[in-house]
Design a protein around this motif. Structure first.
Motif, PDB file in Angstrom:
ATOM      1  N   ASP A  16      -5.272  -4.322  -8.466  1.00 28.25           N
ATOM      2  CA  ASP A  16      -5.841  -3.201  -8.149  1.00 28.25           C
ATOM      3  C   ASP A  16      -7.221  -3.059  -7.492  1.00 28.25           C
ATOM      4  O   ASP A  16      -7.836  -1.857  -7.755  1.00 28.25           O
ATOM      5  CB  ASP A  16      -5.424  -2.038  -9.148  1.00 28.25           C
ATOM      6  CG  ASP A  16      -3.948  -1.877  -9.256  1.00 28.25           C
ATOM      7  OD1 ASP A  16      -3.046  -1.920  -8.295  1.00 28.25           O
ATOM      8  OD2 ASP A  16      -3.373  -1.674 -10.377  1.00 28.25           O
ATOM      9  N   ASN A 184       4.555  -3.927 -13.188  1.00 28.41           N
ATOM     10  CA  ASN A 184       4.805  -2.691 -12.495  1.00 28.41           C
ATOM     11  C   ASN A 184       5.525  -2.666 -11.146  1.00 28.41           C
ATOM     12  O   ASN A 184       6.586  -1.858 -10.793  1.00 28.41           O
ATOM     13  CB  ASN A 184       3.485  -1.904 -12.448  1.00 28.41           C
ATOM     14  CG  ASN A 184       2.910  -1.210 -13.513  1.00 28.41           C
ATOM     15  OD1 ASN A 184       3.323  -1.072 -14.505  1.00 28.41           O
ATOM     16  ND2 ASN A 184       1.403  -1.177 -13.556  1.00 28.41           N
ATOM     17  N   TYR A 185       5.250  -3.762 -10.461  1.00 29.42           N
ATOM     18  CA  TYR A 185       5.786  -4.028  -9.254  1.00 29.42           C
ATOM     19  C   TYR A 185       7.144  -4.464  -9.535  1.00 29.42           C
ATOM     20  O   TYR A 185       8.039  -3.935  -8.766  1.00 29.42           O
ATOM     21  CB  TYR A 185       4.981  -5.321  -8.551  1.00 29.42           C
ATOM     22  CG  TYR A 185       5.609  -5.689  -7.067  1.00 29.42           C
ATOM     23  CD1 TYR A 185       5.191  -5.100  -5.949  1.00 29.42           C
ATOM     24  CD2 TYR A 185       6.707  -6.356  -7.053  1.00 29.42           C
ATOM     25  CE1 TYR A 185       5.698  -5.283  -4.760  1.00 29.42           C
ATOM     26  CE2 TYR A 185       7.204  -6.767  -5.657  1.00 29.42           C
ATOM     27  CZ  TYR A 185       6.726  -6.216  -4.672  1.00 29.42           C
ATOM     28  OH  TYR A 185       7.204  -6.530  -3.431  1.00 29.42           O
ATOM     29  N   LYS A 187       9.146  -3.409 -11.903  1.00 34.68           N
ATOM     30  CA  LYS A 187       9.758  -2.228 -12.276  1.00 34.68           C
ATOM     31  C   LYS A 187      10.189  -1.459 -11.139  1.00 34.68           C
ATOM     32  O   LYS A 187      11.214  -0.872 -11.008  1.00 34.68           O
ATOM     33  CB  LYS A 187       9.049  -1.398 -13.462  1.00 34.68           C
ATOM     34  CG  LYS A 187       9.788  -0.022 -13.775  1.00 34.68           C
ATOM     35  CD  LYS A 187       8.586   0.371 -14.909  1.00 34.68           C
ATOM     36  CE  LYS A 187       9.360   1.736 -15.722  1.00 34.68           C
ATOM     37  NZ  LYS A 187       8.375   2.380 -16.439  1.00 34.68           N
ATOM     38  N   LYS A 188       9.413  -1.352 -10.265  1.00 32.66           N
ATOM     39  CA  LYS A 188       9.498  -0.510  -8.961  1.00 32.66           C
ATOM     40  C   LYS A 188      10.551  -0.937  -8.040  1.00 32.66           C
ATOM     41  O   LYS A 188      11.383  -0.500  -7.455  1.00 32.66           O
ATOM     42  CB  LYS A 188       8.178  -0.181  -8.356  1.00 32.66           C
ATOM     43  CG  LYS A 188       8.291   0.495  -6.973  1.00 32.66           C
ATOM     44  CD  LYS A 188       6.882   0.944  -6.508  1.00 32.66           C
ATOM     45  CE  LYS A 188       6.883   1.647  -5.279  1.00 32.66           C
ATOM     46  NZ  LYS A 188       5.502   1.883  -4.739  1.00 32.66           N
ATOM     47  N   HIS A 189      10.210  -2.507  -7.866  1.00 36.47           N
ATOM     48  CA  HIS A 189      11.044  -3.101  -6.708  1.00 36.47           C
ATOM     49  C   HIS A 189      12.045  -3.926  -6.955  1.00 36.47           C
ATOM     50  O   HIS A 189      13.187  -4.488  -6.260  1.00 36.47           O
ATOM     51  CB  HIS A 189      10.098  -4.080  -5.809  1.00 36.47           C
ATOM     52  CG  HIS A 189       8.831  -3.130  -4.954  1.00 36.47           C
ATOM     53  ND1 HIS A 189       9.040  -2.675  -3.891  1.00 36.47           N
ATOM     54  CD2 HIS A 189       7.821  -3.020  -5.616  1.00 36.47           C
ATOM     55  CE1 HIS A 189       7.904  -1.742  -3.416  1.00 36.47           C
ATOM     56  NE2 HIS A 189       7.199  -2.197  -4.529  1.00 36.47           N
ATOM     57  N   HIS A 288       8.919 -11.115 -14.055  1.00 36.70           N
ATOM     58  CA  HIS A 288       7.982 -10.545 -12.995  1.00 36.70           C
ATOM     59  C   HIS A 288       6.821 -11.676 -12.566  1.00 36.70           C
ATOM     60  O   HIS A 288       6.094 -11.487 -11.660  1.00 36.70           O
ATOM     61  CB  HIS A 288       7.407  -9.307 -13.752  1.00 36.70           C
ATOM     62  CG  HIS A 288       6.707  -9.384 -14.953  1.00 36.70           C
ATOM     63  ND1 HIS A 288       7.068 -10.170 -16.039  1.00 36.70           N
ATOM     64  CD2 HIS A 288       5.230  -9.344 -15.159  1.00 36.70           C
ATOM     65  CE1 HIS A 288       6.144  -9.851 -17.067  1.00 36.70           C
ATOM     66  NE2 HIS A 288       5.011  -9.803 -16.629  1.00 36.70           N
TER      67      HIS A 288
END
Length: 350
Positions: A16, A184-185, A187-189, A288
């Motif tokens: 980030d 996080n990626y 979880k989203k994708h 992940h």
């Protein structure tokens, strides 16, 4: 967007963090400091080197007459295996115990053989030692950092080809950031970030340096160092314990090809810091994570001109003048046969 005339920023999704790219500055004159070029004319054995076979180290221990890789506990370890007493009573002054082990790994018994100058069989032994060390240490520690600092410019005090292995209970800051971002990626994708990234880079190919069935070497879209690369598992292996014999063989070949290209770039023993990021061990959910290595070389224009991370880089954010696309093209164009093995090889770009 004209990437040769405009400045722009790129975001590193693993951390980030942002990188400022200023390609319009790439041709500015250089009047700054230059670094001494590392001496490549080394003997096969140095009687004064604490890492050569049969030699005595600073603590009085004597190295065995090893014929392949050799690992020992660091005589000046940065981590202790005893737990310190810690008590925190203020959110501004926070401390915790750091328990772990630090080891030194000699890649070769030969004093003057860096990774690109080693045979693929010898490099395969290095990879298999990484796997064995990781398998052992990950049983006791959450985070196992396998890395190499090559060259005096990167603070390496010994020219003998070697790396280090630090293992500890806590997640290092960089691994923690990457773990959070990848989780996080996912979880989203519903897919692994670096698996998706590698697939898109392979399709685009502009930043790809090397690729085989098991590994991809790319100058990251968000690279901050001039000739930074990332080596990504195409088998989606989360750590060294998941590598097959085919992928370890391919990794040995890939490392030889990449480091040879680095040396061929400026016809020198190319300095860098490199290290592996594996999934935190002792986890049940690893979907992940994709294991990968970062190569951070400091050289910018020649064997003696270094990229300095100062001023804006220290107080603002990372900044680079050479676009990742151009850096990848330059590395792709470099031969894979080492320049010392072929006198007909010219400097890349000539």
């Amino acid at each position: 967007m004209d990437n040769t005339a405009s400045s722009f920023r790129r975001k590193n999704p693993l951390t980030d963090e942002w990188v400022l790219v200023s390609p319009q500055r790439n041709n500015r004159p250089w009047h700054g400091a230059t670094e001494a070029i590392q001496n490549d004319d080394l003997a096969q054995h140095d009687a004064n080197c604490p890492l050569c076979p049969g030699n005595q180290r600073a603590n009085g221990a004597v190295n065995p007459h090893f014929e392949t890789t050799f690992v020992f506990n660091n005589d000046f370890a940065a981590l202790a295996q005893t737990r310190s007493d810690v008590s925190n009573h203020n959110d501004l002054f926070i401390q915790e115990s750091a328990v772990g082990e630090a080891r030194v790994m000699c890649f070769s018994p030969t004093h003057n053989r860096s990774l690109p100058r080693m045979s693929e069989d010898a490099l395969h032994a290095v990879v298999k030692t990484w796997c064995a060390q990781y398998k052992e240490l990950s049983q006791r520690y959450c985070c196992v950092q396998i890395f190499e600092n090559k060259g005096e410019i990167m603070g390496c005090s010994q020219p003998h080809p070697h790396g280090q292995i630090w293992a500890h209970e806590h997640l290092s800051t960089e691994v923690e950031k990457e773990d959070r971002a990848q989780a996080n990626y996912f979880k989203k994708h519903g897919s692994a970030m670096l698996s998706d990234y590698a697939a898109r880079e392979a399709l685009n190919a502009k930043r790809v340096v090397l690729q085989n069935a098991h590994w991809l070497v790319v100058v990251p879209y968000w690279a901050k160092w001039p000739f930074e690369t990332m080596l990504i598992s195409l088998d989606n292996a989360p750590d060294f314990t998941h590598l097959t014999s085919a992928s370890t063989l391919a990794l040995a070949k890939t490392i030889k090809q990449l480091t040879s290209k680095y040396d061929n770039l400026f016809k020198c023993s190319f300095p860098y810091s490199m290290g592996w990021h594996n999934a935190p061990s002792q986890r049940t959910q690893l979907s992940h994570w994709v294991m990968h290595a970062h190569f951070y070389p400091p050289l910018l224009r020649s064997a003696s001109v270094k990229k300095h991370m100062v001023g804006y880089e220290m107080l603002g954010e990372s900044q680079r003048d050479l676009t990742p696309e151009l850096a990848a093209q330059i590395l792709r164009d470099c031969p894979e046969q080492h320049y010392l093995d072929n006198t007909s090889i010219s400097k890349c770009g000539e």
